[in-house]
Write an enzyme that holds these catalytic residues in place. Structure first.
Site, PDB file in Angstrom:
ATOM      1  N   LYS A  32     -13.319   1.656  -2.278  1.00 33.89           N
ATOM      2  CA  LYS A  32     -14.305   1.971  -1.228  1.00 33.89           C
ATOM      3  C   LYS A  32     -15.434   2.807  -1.821  1.00 33.89           C
ATOM      4  O   LYS A  32     -16.613   2.569  -1.548  1.00 33.89           O
ATOM      5  CB  LYS A  32     -13.642   2.785  -0.095  1.00 33.89           C
ATOM      6  CG  LYS A  32     -12.741   2.008   0.840  1.00 33.89           C
ATOM      7  CD  LYS A  32     -12.295   2.916   1.988  1.00 33.89           C
ATOM      8  CE  LYS A  32     -11.306   2.237   2.918  1.00 33.89           C
ATOM      9  NZ  LYS A  32     -10.865   3.081   4.039  1.00 33.89           N
ATOM     10  N   HIS A  89       7.725 -26.882   0.870  1.00 30.78           N
ATOM     11  CA  HIS A  89       7.057 -27.981   0.173  1.00 30.78           C
ATOM     12  C   HIS A  89       5.932 -27.475  -0.717  1.00 30.78           C
ATOM     13  O   HIS A  89       5.006 -28.211  -1.042  1.00 30.78           O
ATOM     14  CB  HIS A  89       6.547 -28.992   1.206  1.00 30.78           C
ATOM     15  CG  HIS A  89       7.672 -29.562   2.021  1.00 30.78           C
ATOM     16  ND1 HIS A  89       8.338 -30.712   1.673  1.00 30.78           N
ATOM     17  CD2 HIS A  89       8.296 -29.086   3.123  1.00 30.78           C
ATOM     18  CE1 HIS A  89       9.294 -30.942   2.554  1.00 30.78           C
ATOM     19  NE2 HIS A  89       9.299 -29.971   3.440  1.00 30.78           N
ATOM     20  N   GLU A 145       0.824  -1.215   0.000  1.00 29.27           N
ATOM     21  CA  GLU A 145       0.000   0.000   0.000  1.00 29.27           C
ATOM     22  C   GLU A 145       0.853   1.256   0.000  1.00 29.27           C
ATOM     23  O   GLU A 145       0.435   2.305  -0.486  1.00 29.27           O
ATOM     24  CB  GLU A 145      -0.931   0.011   1.224  1.00 29.27           C
ATOM     25  CG  GLU A 145      -2.377  -0.224   0.829  1.00 29.27           C
ATOM     26  CD  GLU A 145      -3.363  -0.130   1.969  1.00 29.27           C
ATOM     27  OE1 GLU A 145      -4.305  -0.932   1.951  1.00 29.27           O
ATOM     28  OE2 GLU A 145      -3.220   0.701   2.880  1.00 29.27           O
TER      29      GLU A 145
END
Ligand code: PA5
Length: 463
Positions: A432, A318, A289
Site C-alpha cells: 500500500k 477435472h 494473511e
C-alpha cells in the site's frame, strides 16, 4: 440445527500412511493447544474483540433497523471494499442467497455487487451498466484510507452527485469505518452520511461478523440473526479446553502438524458445495494473511506460513485433482461438504440400452455429486494424501455462522502454534505504501525516491 461435524479420519497415518499423523503427534499437541486457546481467549476483551461479535444486540438491532428503513428503495447494493472488507460479504452472499439471486432477486430484495477490484475494465462497465440512482453504496474500509476503496468512493460519489445532487445523493451512501480514525470518518462527519463502526479489536479478515459483513448481508435479506446465533454456538464449542472435543483446536493442530512435521505446506480447501466456494476464498485470505509472516513473535526472521489453495468440487476434479493425487507430497485437503442440499435434481431415464448413460437414469444430481466427492476423498486417501472434512447439515445462515467463527478461532490458535502475530499484515501495508508513493501522495516522497533509485538499472524485457 446440527453442529458442524469435523471428520479427520483420513488425516491419520493408520489410514493414509507415512504422510499422515500418529495419535501421538496429536496427543503431544493437546496441551500446547490448550495453552494457545487460553492465550487467545485471554485477549478476548482486549485486542481480540472479534471473539465477542456474536453477542452485540444493539448493533444487530441498528443494522436491522437501517435495512428495514431502506427496504424496497434500492434495486442494488454495491460494496466498495477490498480484502477483509469484501471477501466475507461475497462469501455470505453466494452461500446464503444462492447462485442466481442477482438474476432474479425476490421482490423488494436488492442485488449485491462487491467491487473488490479497481481494474477500469471492471469498474468502467459497472458504471455503464448499473444505475447508481437505484443503488446504495456500502463503502467499507477499516483504516478509512485504502487507496482502492477511496478512489472507488470518489468515482461513485461524483456519479451520484451528478445524477442526484449534493443533497439527494446522501441516502445512497452508507459508510463502515473506524469510529474515529481515517479520512473516511472525516468524510462521514463532513457529509452526514449514515455510518457504522468497525469496532476496535476487529481486524479486516476477522470482521465478517461485524458491521463489515452484516450491513450488506442485512440489506440483501440474509438472516443475520441466525448467522450470529450459529457463530455463538461455535463459540461455545470452540471455547472448550478439551482438545478432542474442540474442532477449532483439532483443525489448528492438524494444519500445524501436517505443515511442520510432515512437510505439507499447501492447504487445499475443497468446497463440495457451489454455494461455499467463496467461503473457501475467504478462508484463503484468513490463513494467508494471518500466518504468512517474515518474523516470529520474538522478532527472529522465520518466513513462516502455509499456502492456501481454493478448489471447487466437482469442477476442479477435472482440473486440479490429477496433480493432487499424483503430484508432489506437499498438500493436505479440507473438504467442505453439505449433508442435506436444499434442492435435488432428478436425472431422467433414457437410452436404457447404452450402459454409460443407463446407470444415471432415475438417480439424482445430489447422489452423483456426493458420489463424486466421496470418490475423490477415496482416491486421495488411497494415494496417501491426508484429508479432513467439515460437514454442514445444510447451507443456511446458522451453519455458515458456525463455520466462519470456527475457522477464525482455528486460525487464531494456529498463530500461537506457528508463533507469529496472526493479527497484523506488514506485507500488505508495504505494498500500500509503495502504491501511495507511486501515486504521488504527500508524505511519501522519500519512498518514491527509493523506488526510483532501485528500478533505475538495466531492464531485461522481450518486446
Ligand atoms: O484483512 C485485512 O486486514 C486486509 O485484507 C484489509 O481488510 C484490506 O487491506 C482492506 O483494508 P481496509 O478495510 O482498511 O480498507
Amino acid at each position: 440445527m446440527k453442529p458442524i461435524r469435523f471428520d479427520y479420519t483420513n488425516v491419520m497415518s493408520s489410514v493414509v500412511g507415512e504422510h499422515g499423523l500418529e495419535e501421538s503427534d496429536l496427543a503431544r499437541l493437546a496441551e500446547p493447544s490448550q495453552r494457545a486457546l487460553d492465550a487467545v481467549q485471554a485477549r478476548r476483551t482486549k485486542d481480540l474483540r472479534w471473539l465477542d461479535l456474536p453477542y452485540r444486540e444493539s448493533v444487530r438491532r441498528s443494522i436491522l433497523d437501517y435495512a428495514a428503513s431502506v427496504r424496497g428503495r434500492f434495486q442494488n447494493v454495491c460494496v466498495l471494499g477490498i480484502g477483509g472488507s469484501a471477501l466475507g460479504n461475497t462469501a455470505l452472499q453466494s452461500a446464503l442467497n444462492g447462485p442466481f439471486h442477482d438474476l432474479q432477486p425476490p421482490k423488494g430484495v436488492p442485488r449485491l455487487f462487491v467491487l473488490d477490484n479497481i481494474d477500469p475494465e471492471w469498474i468502467g462497465p459497472f458504471l455503464e451498466t448499473v444505475d447508481p440512482a437505484e443503488t446504495v453504496f456500502d463503502v467499507i474500509s477499516k483504516s478509512g484510507t485504502t487507496a482502492e476503496t477511496m478512489s472507488q468512493f470518489l468515482i461513485l460519489r461524483a456519479e451520484l452527485v451528478r445524477r442526484l445532487g449534493e443533497r439527494g445523493h446522501k441516502d445512497h451512501v452508507v459508510i463502515t469505518t473506524d469510529e474515529k480514525k481515517g479520512v473516511l470518518r472525516q468524510v462521514v462527519e463532513r457529509e452526514g452520511y449514515r455510518s457504522f463502526d468497525v469496532p476496535d479489536g476487529v481486524g479486516g479478515r476477522f470482521s465478517v461478523l461485524s458491521e463489515v459483513g452484516l450491513v450488506s448481508a442485512a440489506l440483501v435479506g440474509i438472516d443475520i440473526e441466525a448467522l450470529l446465533a450459529g457463530a455463538a454456538a461455535s463459540d461455545a464449542r470452540c471455547k472448550s479446553r478439551k482438545f478432542a472435543e474442540n474442532p477449532a483446536l483439532v483443525h489448528a493442530a492438524i494444519q500445524f502438524l501436517l505443515h511442520t512435521k510432515r512437510a505439507l505446506p499447501m492447504s487445499v480447501t475443497f468446497a463440495y458445495s457451489h454455494r461455499l466456494r467463496n467461503v473457501a476464498d475467504w478462508y484463503a485470505q484468513l490463513l494467508a494473511e494471518s500466518l504468512g509472516k517474515k518474523h516470529a513473535r520474538d522478532g527472529k526472521v522465520v518466513h513462516r506460513g502455509p499456502t492456501p489453495i481454493r478448489a471447487v468440487g466437482v469442477t476442479d476434479q477435472h482440473s486440479q485433482v490429477q496433480l493432487y493425487a499424483e503430484g508432489p507430497f506437499d498438500k493436505w485437503f479440507t473438504f467442505l461438504a453439505v449433508e442435506e442440499p436444499s434442492i435435488d435434481v432428478p436425472i431422467p431415464h433414457a437410452y436404457a440400452d447404452l450402459e454409460a448413460l443407463a446407470y444415471l437414469g432415475g438417480r439424482t444430481l445430489g447422489e452423483l455429486f456426493r458420489a463424486e466427492r466421496e470418490g475423490t476423498r477415496i482416491a486421495l486417501t488411497e494415494a496417501g494424501r491426508p484429508n479432513a472434512m467439515f460437514v454442514l447439515e445444510r447451507v443456511d445462515a446458522h451453519a455458515v455462522g458456525q463455520l466462519l467463527y470456527l475457522l477464525e478461532v482455528s486460525v487464531a490458535v494456529m498463530g500461537e502454534h506457528y508463533d507469529v502475530d496472526a493479527f497484523d499484515q506488514p506485507g500488505v501495508e508495504a505494498g500500500k505504501i509503495a502504491a501511495y508513493a507511486l501515486m504521488g501522495r504527500a508524505g511519501y516522497e522519500g519512498r518514491r525516491a527509493e523506488i526510483e533509485a532501485r528500478t533505475r538499472g538495466p531492464k531485461r524485457m522481450l518486446q
